[in-house]
Enzyme design. Structure first.
Site, mmCIF file in Angstrom:
data_model
loop_
_atom_site.group_PDB
_atom_site.id
_atom_site.type_symbol
_atom_site.label_atom_id
_atom_site.label_comp_id
_atom_site.label_asym_id
_atom_site.label_seq_id
_atom_site.Cartn_x
_atom_site.Cartn_y
_atom_site.Cartn_z
ATOM 1 C CG HIS A 1 -0.216 0.361 2.489
ATOM 2 N ND1 HIS A 1 0.608 -0.538 3.134
ATOM 3 C CD2 HIS A 1 -0.167 1.511 3.187
ATOM 4 C CE1 HIS A 1 1.117 0.043 4.201
ATOM 5 N NE2 HIS A 1 0.670 1.291 4.266
ATOM 6 C CG HIS B 1 0.151 5.901 2.648
ATOM 7 N ND1 HIS B 1 -1.178 5.559 2.806
ATOM 8 C CD2 HIS B 1 0.828 5.287 3.637
ATOM 9 C CE1 HIS B 1 -1.290 4.782 3.869
ATOM 10 N NE2 HIS B 1 -0.088 4.602 4.390
#
Length: 163
Positions: free
Chosen positions: A68, A83
């Site tokens: 992620h 992110h």
């Protein structure tokens, strides 16, 4: 200091949008870690497509186990964190596929990660994806994009000048 491959100091670097979507100011990210710029400054994108590309030429210096988050160091030493979504670490990698590994050399526009946008949108706190300059103390000025809709690998996200 920025140095290019020929040893000359570079004063600025352009970062391309790593994700296609709508521009979001860092102050508007619904997570204080990002909105208060505790990790550094930058911008965020609300994705409309599920692909993350390299915003600069550089090296993948960090790829989270859960895929992620990706850390890239530009060839001039700028450190970036991409992110994908907020609180997406809780998904334990589900919905993400990495196309690079740590240590990979990348060119701007190279595919880094793909993600299942509807799944992440449903399961995560938010799909808004911050792009943070983590070594911001070395930045002299930051010119942020004024575009509303960005295209991954094509639109300019930020132009950074280093001290």
């Amino acid at each position: 200091m920025f140095k290019n491959l020929f040893g000359k100091k570079e004063t600025s670097e352009t970062l391309l949008a790593p994700i296609t979507g709508k521009l979001v100011n860092m102050e508007d990210v619904p997570d204080e870690m990002f909105s208060k710029k505790l990790l550094g400054d930058g911008l965020a994108i609300e994705p409309t497509e599920g692909t993350v590309v390299a915003p600069v030429d550089g090296e993948v210096v960090q790829l989270s186990d859960t895929k992620h988050a990706v850390g890239i160091q530009s060839k001039n030493g700028l450190e970036l964190l991409i992110h994908i979504g907020l609180e997406t670490v809780a998904l334990k990698g589900e919905g993400f596929e990495a196309h690079v590994s740590q240590g990979a050399k990348v060119k701007a526009g190279d595919k880094l990660v793909t993600f299942d946008l509807p799944f992440i949108n449903e399961k995560a706190d938010s799909i808004i994806s911050p792009i943070v300059i983590t070594n911001f103390v070395e930045v002299e000025s930051l010119k942020k994009s004024e575009e509303t809709n960005l295209v991954a690998g094509q639109s300019t996200l930020m132009t950074v000048s280093r001290k």
